[in-house]
Design a protein around this motif. Sequence first.
Motif, PDB file in Angstrom:
ATOM      1  N   HIS A 653       0.839  -1.206   0.000  1.00 36.04           N
ATOM      2  CA  HIS A 653       0.000   0.000   0.000  1.00 36.04           C
ATOM      3  C   HIS A 653       0.871   1.253   0.000  1.00 36.04           C
ATOM      4  N   ALA A 654       1.946   1.227   0.784  1.00 37.19           N
ATOM      5  CA  ALA A 654       2.832   2.392   0.863  1.00 37.19           C
ATOM      6  C   ALA A 654       3.523   2.657  -0.471  1.00 37.19           C
ATOM      7  N   THR A 655       3.993   1.604  -1.156  1.00 34.03           N
ATOM      8  CA  THR A 655       4.635   1.821  -2.451  1.00 34.03           C
ATOM      9  C   THR A 655       3.618   2.248  -3.500  1.00 34.03           C
ATOM     10  N   THR A 656       2.366   1.769  -3.355  1.00 30.17           N
ATOM     11  CA  THR A 656       1.310   2.229  -4.255  1.00 30.17           C
ATOM     12  C   THR A 656       1.056   3.723  -4.057  1.00 30.17           C
ATOM     13  N   MET A 657       1.008   4.167  -2.811  1.00 32.43           N
ATOM     14  CA  MET A 657       0.820   5.593  -2.557  1.00 32.43           C
ATOM     15  C   MET A 657       1.978   6.410  -3.131  1.00 32.43           C
ATOM     16  N   ASN A 658       3.192   5.876  -3.062  1.00 33.02           N
ATOM     17  CA  ASN A 658       4.316   6.572  -3.701  1.00 33.02           C
ATOM     18  C   ASN A 658       4.105   6.694  -5.208  1.00 33.02           C
ATOM     19  N   ALA A 659       3.579   5.628  -5.816  1.00 30.45           N
ATOM     20  CA  ALA A 659       3.308   5.667  -7.260  1.00 30.45           C
ATOM     21  C   ALA A 659       2.269   6.741  -7.583  1.00 30.45           C
ATOM     22  N   VAL A 660       1.238   6.847  -6.760  1.00 26.52           N
ATOM     23  CA  VAL A 660       0.203   7.856  -6.974  1.00 26.52           C
ATOM     24  C   VAL A 660       0.801   9.255  -6.845  1.00 26.52           C
ATOM     25  N   ASP A 726      17.889   0.430  -3.218  1.00 25.49           N
ATOM     26  CA  ASP A 726      16.614  -0.251  -3.433  1.00 25.49           C
ATOM     27  C   ASP A 726      15.437   0.392  -2.719  1.00 25.49           C
ATOM     28  N   LEU A 727      15.610   1.548  -2.153  1.00 26.88           N
ATOM     29  CA  LEU A 727      14.502   2.196  -1.456  1.00 26.88           C
ATOM     30  C   LEU A 727      13.494   2.784  -2.440  1.00 26.88           C
ATOM     31  N   ASP A 728      12.232   2.784  -2.036  1.00 26.59           N
ATOM     32  CA  ASP A 728      11.162   3.420  -2.812  1.00 26.59           C
ATOM     33  C   ASP A 728      10.840   4.743  -2.118  1.00 26.59           C
ATOM     34  N   VAL A 729      11.051   5.855  -2.801  1.00 25.28           N
ATOM     35  CA  VAL A 729      11.036   7.159  -2.150  1.00 25.28           C
ATOM     36  C   VAL A 729      10.210   8.162  -2.939  1.00 25.28           C
ATOM     37  N   THR A 730       9.446   8.982  -2.249  1.00 24.41           N
ATOM     38  CA  THR A 730       8.930  10.235  -2.806  1.00 24.41           C
ATOM     39  C   THR A 730       9.172  11.328  -1.777  1.00 24.41           C
ATOM     40  N   ALA A 731       9.396  12.544  -2.282  1.00 29.93           N
ATOM     41  CA  ALA A 731       9.602  13.701  -1.422  1.00 29.93           C
ATOM     42  C   ALA A 731       8.528  14.738  -1.723  1.00 29.93           C
ATOM     43  N   THR A 732       7.938  15.290  -0.676  1.00 32.87           N
ATOM     44  CA  THR A 732       6.873  16.283  -0.852  1.00 32.87           C
ATOM     45  C   THR A 732       7.155  17.472   0.060  1.00 32.87           C
ATOM     46  N   ARG A 733       6.478  18.588  -0.250  1.00 37.57           N
ATOM     47  CA  ARG A 733       6.653  19.762   0.602  1.00 37.57           C
ATOM     48  C   ARG A 733       5.364  20.579   0.625  1.00 37.57           C
ATOM     49  N   SER A 734       5.293  21.468   1.580  1.00 40.30           N
ATOM     50  CA  SER A 734       4.140  22.347   1.714  1.00 40.30           C
ATOM     51  C   SER A 734       4.197  23.447   0.660  1.00 40.30           C
ATOM     52  N   GLU A 735       3.057  24.105   0.453  1.00 38.58           N
ATOM     53  CA  GLU A 735       2.997  25.230  -0.487  1.00 38.58           C
ATOM     54  C   GLU A 735       3.943  26.344  -0.058  1.00 38.58           C
ATOM     55  N   SER A 736       4.007  26.607   1.235  1.00 40.24           N
ATOM     56  CA  SER A 736       4.846  27.687   1.737  1.00 40.24           C
ATOM     57  C   SER A 736       6.320  27.331   1.747  1.00 40.24           C
ATOM     58  N   GLY A 737       6.612  26.054   1.618  1.00 36.74           N
ATOM     59  CA  GLY A 737       7.999  25.614   1.609  1.00 36.74           C
ATOM     60  C   GLY A 737       8.612  25.460   2.973  1.00 36.74           C
ATOM     61  N   ASP A 738       7.795  25.502   4.040  1.00 34.07           N
ATOM     62  CA  ASP A 738       8.367  25.410   5.381  1.00 34.07           C
ATOM     63  C   ASP A 738       8.370  23.983   5.935  1.00 34.07           C
ATOM     64  N   GLU A 739       7.797  23.038   5.192  1.00 31.43           N
ATOM     65  CA  GLU A 739       7.839  21.635   5.593  1.00 31.43           C
ATOM     66  C   GLU A 739       8.275  20.776   4.419  1.00 31.43           C
ATOM     67  N   LEU A 740       9.120  19.825   4.687  1.00 29.70           N
ATOM     68  CA  LEU A 740       9.589  18.866   3.684  1.00 29.70           C
ATOM     69  C   LEU A 740       9.390  17.469   4.248  1.00 29.70           C
ATOM     70  N   ILE A 741       8.771  16.592   3.462  1.00 33.39           N
ATOM     71  CA  ILE A 741       8.402  15.255   3.951  1.00 33.39           C
ATOM     72  C   ILE A 741       8.922  14.203   2.997  1.00 33.39           C
ATOM     73  N   LEU A 742       9.610  13.217   3.544  1.00 31.79           N
ATOM     74  CA  LEU A 742      10.119  12.092   2.756  1.00 31.79           C
ATOM     75  C   LEU A 742       9.335  10.841   3.120  1.00 31.79           C
ATOM     76  N   HIS A 743       8.790  10.164   2.087  1.00 31.96           N
ATOM     77  CA  HIS A 743       8.115   8.873   2.256  1.00 31.96           C
ATOM     78  C   HIS A 743       9.072   7.800   1.744  1.00 31.96           C
ATOM     79  N   VAL A 744       9.549   6.950   2.627  1.00 33.46           N
ATOM     80  CA  VAL A 744      10.588   5.984   2.278  1.00 33.46           C
ATOM     81  C   VAL A 744      10.110   4.574   2.631  1.00 33.46           C
ATOM     82  N   VAL A 745      10.130   3.691   1.640  1.00 32.45           N
ATOM     83  CA  VAL A 745       9.716   2.303   1.868  1.00 32.45           C
ATOM     84  C   VAL A 745      10.914   1.395   1.624  1.00 32.45           C
TER      85      VAL A 745
END
Length: 818
Positions: A653-660, A726-745
Amino acid sequence: MIRFNNSNQAVKKLAIACSITFSSLTVLAQNARIVVDASRVLNKIPDKMYGSCIEDVNHEIYGGLYDQRLYGESFEEPAPADKIAGWKTLQGNWKVADGAVSVNSGPGYKLIRENPVIKDGSVEADLKFGKENQIAGFIVRVNNEQEGMDDFDGYEISIAPQRQALVLGKHVHNFKLLKEVKATFDKDAWLHLKVEVKGARILVYLNNNSSPAIDFTDENSPLLSGKIGLRTFNADVKFKDVVIKQNNAVIKNEFIGKQMPAVSAMWDGIKTGTVNGKFALNNSDAYNGKQSQVLEYAGGAGKLGVANSGLGRWGISVRKGQKFQGYVFLKTADANLPITVALQNADGKKTYAFVKFTSNSKLENWTKFAFTFNANATDTKARFVISIDKKGKLEIDQAVLMSTGKDQFKGLPIRADIATKMQQEGLNFVRYGGTMVNAPDYKWHNMIGPADKRPPYEGHWHPYTSNGFGIEEFVAYCNAAGFEPAFAINVEETPEDVSNMVEYLTGSATTTWGKKRAANGHPAPYKLHYIELGNEEVIWDDLTNDYKHYSERFNLLYDAIHAKNPDIKVICAAWWRPKSLENMEMVFKAVNGKADYWDLHTDADEANAGKIVDKNLQNMHDLFLKWDPNTKLKVTIFEENGGLHNMQRALGHATTMNAVRRQGDFVLTSCAANGLQALGQNDNGWDQGQVFFTPSQVWGMPPFYATQMAAKNHAPLRVFDSVEGDLDVTATRSESGDELILHVVNTKSTATKTSVDVDNFTAKAPIMVSTLSGDPKAENTPQAPARIATKESTLSATEKTFEYSFPANSYTILKLKK
């Protein structure tokens, strides 16, 4: 990163050279490296991506979310099958007559011979099909058998009259076709079927032919021993003259059936003391549905009644002081007949609450008796009883028992504990649909108005299904819970009925159907933006004419919807076949410009499932643009499917969410299926609930926590990342740029030590860490409901480059803040 203030170029060059050499050595020493550039925005993240799919499969609704505590409310189920000596019944109405055994049509009903376990041997019998004649025959080498369509291990050897074929299949709690051969026979005559098993070899004979019609050797993990049984799939069929042989010795078989009391199968008959009475089912004058339950008290002393213990007889949970409400419809020709409704313990020795009322006159017409209970004790396995204790005849139909107050979700007929757990998951989108909508009698107009007059119907998953919870209840629940609702309808609904449905749900109270909604208790229009036309249409085969038919139905119903509400977004449910481009392009052209989304169903059991999902989504995107560069058609994933609910499924499910996330706003949502599951009540292969429940307990499985983590840490923009390893990763951030979030599987069985380089983002310590990890096979249980759950921690890192070891089999979120 190293900063230089020294103007000496030689020093700079030396330092750079040393830095490069040092960095190269550092990378070589790591298992993986992640580089993130917070300034490079790649795409938007779907804001409704945290979805769940629910349908009435495995009792998610009737017996689950729907607050009706009784199962078998309309007494539609026939009396239990005959108890056949030496055989175990797993669903179906098996009856013995004249030395033969017969069964009604249904989805995978089984009769299992309890002894012996056969390694090599044979079984043969004569079969005769009735009006329903899809497929029936033997199952051999049976183990791990349960109720449910494919819930057993073994081989199936069946006759398929409609397509004049013999079928050999393998079940390991699923189905795999091994071989099918054409055969010529009279489908209305008695047919003789024989199967021999010799090691991994299976031979099938039809009508006493000396040569086998099928000669097959299973070279892929063959099943080498087990019981034998009879099975039907959507066929009413008789079996006679069953002969079983083992080691050339004939094992005597004779069908001896004991008739069970005529009590609707979800209820149990009760006789106490010396009462002389009998039970009957009346199919000539039911209040709702086709039959009602009859009690006939002839004499003696004691009680005669029927008891209901909820779904699968797992018990009705009551707490001391808990208030219940209910009603039952009754009819009797006997005046002054005392009638009691009660909550009791499982054996009836303790009564927790009761109401007794007397028919002051003859009740020649069905009469509704309402009641309330206040339980005087706590019991998770109570039962509900309707009984009489004097001479007379009582007819019973449409019994309802529900909770009250805080035990219902915001005043709706919905279990508050289950509904609240779904909110806690972090969902913002719920789809109500699935194969249940493909049942011919799944019609929206049967789901409105007083629940006691909504007709039960023959569902896809259950032959006796309640309409008490329908499309309106689903939309009302989503509106109350804060979920975006989407539901599927039967694609064979008429345009007129679909038009009326849209007006009923979204029209003003001054419209014809809006008035009916208001009269039913909801004056304001519901908030509704998405409707799906059908479910997995043409999944059965790659048939051009069927795809054409679906396209025609889609356009008819689309026009009906938009004539009433042009703001409704309509979803295409044609089964996506990437290798059938001609048919896919035909459907695309038929719905393009009308459909807003195409429903893609994916698999999520494998930990790295997201890789395939990403590839399939990209392929659809490319094809859509190839067929029309200006198309606005997008994709929604309304079912992430599989047969697991463990930690491995959470990773899938987590890697699927990364794909989305990578596909951005090309995807509306991703709804993990199934949203709910009743513990121990699985009667098919979809063993994949995110939220599990019993009558008294609700808890999340590992995929629940994956969704919860992701939703809690949502950010709207995906930024650049690159990964070595071999990690499955996506990186996201807020509109304001004050938060950065890494999703790592990390789908590996070992921890992965990783160097993380973050550019164009200066974080303040600490980094917030959310981790979900564990053995891939680990599940949560009633005894350990949070065995696999999110663990929160912090990471002290002030530099733009830091190291982190991602645990084995884990989904980790790193949240950085400025």
